[in-house]
Design an enzyme around this catalytic site. Structure first.
Site, mmCIF file in Angstrom:
data_model
loop_
_atom_site.group_PDB
_atom_site.id
_atom_site.type_symbol
_atom_site.label_atom_id
_atom_site.label_comp_id
_atom_site.label_asym_id
_atom_site.label_seq_id
_atom_site.Cartn_x
_atom_site.Cartn_y
_atom_site.Cartn_z
ATOM 1 C CB CYS A 2 -0.944 0.109 1.188
ATOM 2 S SG CYS A 2 -2.148 -1.207 1.255
ATOM 3 N NE ARG A 27 4.575 1.798 -0.016
ATOM 4 C CZ ARG A 27 5.476 1.658 0.944
ATOM 5 N NH1 ARG A 27 6.741 1.853 0.680
ATOM 6 N NH2 ARG A 27 5.124 1.355 2.159
ATOM 7 C CD1 TRP A 75 0.086 -6.444 -2.768
ATOM 8 C CD2 TRP A 75 -0.013 -6.794 -0.561
ATOM 9 N NE1 TRP A 75 0.453 -7.748 -2.534
ATOM 10 C CE2 TRP A 75 0.411 -7.986 -1.200
ATOM 11 C CE3 TRP A 75 -0.151 -6.791 0.828
ATOM 12 C CZ2 TRP A 75 0.697 -9.151 -0.487
ATOM 13 C CZ3 TRP A 75 0.141 -7.952 1.529
ATOM 14 C CH2 TRP A 75 0.561 -9.111 0.880
ATOM 15 C CG ASN A 99 1.200 1.297 4.245
ATOM 16 O OD1 ASN A 99 0.974 0.091 4.142
ATOM 17 N ND2 ASN A 99 2.414 1.807 4.226
ATOM 18 N N GLY A 100 -0.983 -0.420 6.368
ATOM 19 C CA GLY A 100 -0.662 -1.184 7.578
ATOM 20 C C GLY A 100 -1.807 -2.122 7.906
ATOM 21 C CD GLU A 478 17.259 -13.685 -5.671
ATOM 22 O OE1 GLU A 478 16.655 -14.098 -4.680
ATOM 23 O OE2 GLU A 478 16.975 -12.622 -6.254
ATOM 24 C CE LYS A 482 14.085 -11.894 -8.121
ATOM 25 N NZ LYS A 482 14.710 -11.543 -6.924
ATOM 26 C CD GLU A 485 10.163 -12.147 -7.157
ATOM 27 O OE1 GLU A 485 9.512 -11.675 -6.220
ATOM 28 O OE2 GLU A 485 11.398 -12.010 -7.260
ATOM 29 C CG HIS A 501 19.411 -37.106 -0.064
ATOM 30 N ND1 HIS A 501 19.824 -38.307 0.470
ATOM 31 C CD2 HIS A 501 20.547 -36.411 -0.327
ATOM 32 C CE1 HIS A 501 21.146 -38.331 0.553
ATOM 33 N NE2 HIS A 501 21.606 -37.185 0.065
ATOM 34 C CE LYS A 597 11.590 -3.313 -4.745
ATOM 35 N NZ LYS A 597 12.315 -4.454 -5.302
HETATM 36 C C1 F6R Z 1 11.906 -10.889 -4.280
HETATM 37 C C2 F6R Z 1 11.790 -9.826 -3.312
HETATM 38 C C3 F6R Z 1 11.349 -10.158 -1.932
HETATM 39 C C4 F6R Z 1 12.094 -9.287 -0.913
HETATM 40 C C5 F6R Z 1 11.520 -9.516 0.493
HETATM 41 C C6 F6R Z 1 12.287 -8.732 1.538
HETATM 42 O O1 F6R Z 1 12.352 -10.437 -5.501
HETATM 43 O O2 F6R Z 1 12.025 -8.696 -3.612
HETATM 44 O O3 F6R Z 1 11.511 -11.507 -1.648
HETATM 45 O O4 F6R Z 1 13.441 -9.600 -0.955
HETATM 46 O O5 F6R Z 1 10.185 -9.141 0.514
HETATM 47 O O6 F6R Z 1 12.230 -7.369 1.269
HETATM 48 P P1 F6R Z 1 13.281 -6.357 1.859
HETATM 49 O O7 F6R Z 1 14.602 -6.701 1.286
HETATM 50 O O8 F6R Z 1 12.792 -5.019 1.411
HETATM 51 O O9 F6R Z 1 13.269 -6.519 3.343
#
Ligand code: F6R
Length: 602
Positions: A2, A27, A75, A99-100, A478, A482, A485, A501, A597
């Protein structure tokens, strides 16, 4: 998670609000809305989906002359992404954006319903506006209205950044902040802006105040009043252009391409000719530190996991890495000889922030590795190392991961030197490799065309395994994150040696294995693991500087003499591959479904 904006001034209010929301859309983009007050009348608009829909809906709405407004991009946490659940939420004569999460909203809602209040939405937020109107029933002047707002906020449990406007005070925006970020900005034209991050304020406000938790107040064209302490305004610098796409299709693509440039910033003053230095870490601060615990979420957790190999190998220090949401509830044993590190791009991740708070309460020394200066995490930690990646807008983190990993590599060498586990010659050799990272990140982009072509073949099937060993295991995690998501395809990261395993049971031609096969570390071991998968017919895409005869496809990387250089190159390959697959599937790479984000809820 949000985004909220607010505006007081004489410019076209709708335009100011929507421009601000555009900067915050990363966001959350389930719905968006604005409420604008002029001459004592409030007009509100809401639309489900991305901001374009709200723009379309408000096409014929214009304002002129002074006024105020609030806006929100959502969001969804409580209630589906519908128009009724979109903010701003309204009472009889007031509107709120939030927001929250209001944890006790059910209790408040049933109390208000018992008094005859009718709720329109399923959100937690709506209770705020009704509670305010109950408290403000007899309030007429500014002082009484602020008192009513304070009583309202006092009754809320949870996290919030709140902006509220009411017809009873036509020139006033009431604000409160606890646990969710909020920034207020002002300029010499007498305009006042509110936003969840400083991105919307760049180019608008000349100075900003990053509100502390517990701040509550109100703003009018003439004054800003805040309690318990005055707001501390600092000049806002920043280049608006750096937050634009600059000719790339997506922010993610732009951010992958600028990794080599931002990496130089990350290293400035830290990677020296033959040494590493962190002015953020004093001898006093590090006195007595014998072990490290790192907490983070998602991609930042993968950076942390990578560093655990580096710290143990180089600095010979025990390192323990935990996912912040798990750490919070496990009643962890925390030892005072532990340096507690949190890693976060946004600096606002609720779970990481809470883990940090717990460590502080336990008396540990705390260090934040973070990309956003003045974020909640930076402000809470004893000291912080900024990753200097610049604003990251793509929801899928790329340059933030690269710079976090770099800082951690530097930090592990810094500790190794400090503890005497490596000699000066090794420090010099390591730093010479570090200096090569920007070039490696640039050259890695050469495979973009190849990734584009390969993306045609890797769209279907029943899933992906990204496999690797040592630091290439977190990199495999990772790569899988990527891909899933932004492409919505199922992908898992696995240690290559662990496939036998259990997971190898899944192997067949429809299972895609992306094998990270660096030459500098455990090449033959990884090769054997990939051979086992190939023997079971899995379709293999090898990423390696060497051709692997059993692979169905290859991405050839440049030869390097250090595992971390191979790591950074393969990281770029994974990012480009995931992005090209997602683009080919027609997905919005920068705003993937269900994500946001900055995750400021638990
Ligand atoms: C994936 C991604 C998320 C963040 C996670 C932590 O691409 O961006 O998995 O890494 O939400 O966010 P931060 O780093 O902002 O604490």
């Amino acid at each position: 998670m949000c985004g909220i904006v607010g505006y007081i001034g004489s410019k076209e209010i709708k335009h100011e609000l929507i421009e601000g929301l555009r900067e915050l859309e990363y966001r959350g983009y389930d719905s968006a809305g604005i409420a604008v007050m002029q001459h004592g009348n409030i007009q509100a608009f809401k639309a489900v989906g991305k901001l374009n829909n709200l723009e379309e809906k408000t096409r014929n709405f214009e304002t002129s002359g002074p006024g105020i407004g609030i806006g929100h991009t959502r969001w969804a946490t409580h209630g589906k992404p519908t128009e009724l659940n979109a903010h701003p939420h309204m009472g009889q004569y007031s509107y709120v954006v939030h927001n929250g999460i209001i944890e006790n909203y059910r209790e408040i809602k049933s109390m208000l319903e018992g008094e005859g209040v009718h709720f329109l939405s399923q959100t937690d937020t709506e209770v705020i506006v009704h509670l305010f109107e109950k408290e403000a029933a007899d309030a007429e002047d500014a002082e009484a209205l602020f008192k009513a707002f304070k009583h309202t906020i006092e009754q809320l449990d949870g996290a919030y950044a709140v902006l509220l406007i009411t017809q009873k005070a036509p020139e006033t925006i009431f604000f409160a902040r606890k646990g969710s970020p909020m920034i207020i900005g002002r300029n010499s034209e007498g305009e006042i802006y509110f936003a969840s991050s400083d991105a919307p304020l760049i180019g608008k406000a000349e100075e900003v105040a990053y509100m502390e938790d517990g701040v509550i107040g109100y703003a009018t064209p003439d004054a800003i009043h805040a309690e318990p302490d005055h707001l501390e305004f600092v000049p806002l610098s920043g280049d608006k252009l750096s937050a634009q796409k600059g000719g790339f299709r997506f922010f993610m693509e732009k951010e992958i391409y600028e990794q080599y440039q931002v990496m130089s910033d990350t290293m400035i003053g830290r990677v020296l000719d033959e040494d590493v230095a962190f002015e953020e870490l004093s001898n006093d601060f590090l006195e007595g530190i014998e072990r490290i615990k790192i907490c983070a979420c998602g991609t930042s957790y993968h950076a942390a996991l990578t560093s655990s190999y580096l710290f143990e190998r180089q600095a010979r220090m025990p390192v323990n890495v935990e996912i912040a949401s798990e750490f919070r509830y496990k009643e962890p044993l925390l030892n005072p000889d532990t340096l507690f590190i949190v890693i976060s791009q946004s600096g606002e991740t609720a779970d990481t922030l809470e883990a940090l708070r717990m460590a502080k309460e336990a008396g540990l020394k705390t260090l934040a590795i973070c990309n956003v200066d003045n974020s909640s995490i930076v402000r809470m930690a004893d000291t912080s190392i900024l990753t200097r990646a610049g604003i990251e807008k793509g929801v899928a983190s790329t340059k933030a991961f690269a710079t976090q990993t770099m800082v951690l590599w530097m930090l592990s060498l810094f500790f190794a030197k400090r503890r005497g586990s490596v000699d000066a010659k090794t420090v010099a050799t390591e730093t010479s490799f570090m200096h090569q990272v920007p070039r490696v990140l640039k050259e890695a982009l050469d495979v973009h065309e190849k990734c584009k072509r390969l993306s045609k073949r890797y769209l279907h099937g029943h899933g992906f395994f990204f496999i690797g060993r040592d630091i290439f295991y977190p990199l495999a995690l990772e790569g899988a994150l990527k891909l899933k998501e932004i492409s919505y395809l199922h992908a898992e990261g696995y240690p290559a040696g662990e496939m036998k395993h259990g997971p190898i049971a899944l192997a067949d031609a429809e299972l895609f294995t992306v094998a990270l096969m660096p030459k500098t570390i455990l090449y033959d071991k990884t090769k054997s693991n990939v051979e086992e998968l190939s023997a079971r017919d899995s379709t293999i895409l090898s990423i390696s500087p060497e051709m692997f005869e059993l692979a169905d496809d290859f991405i050839l990387t440049h030869p390097h003499a250090h595992p971390m250089l191979e790591f950074f190159e393969m990281m770029v390959v994974e990012q480009l591959l995931a992005m090209e697959i997602a683009i080919r599937l027609g997905n919005d790479v920068d705003m993937p479904r269900n994500l946001a984000k900055s995750v400021t809820v638990e």
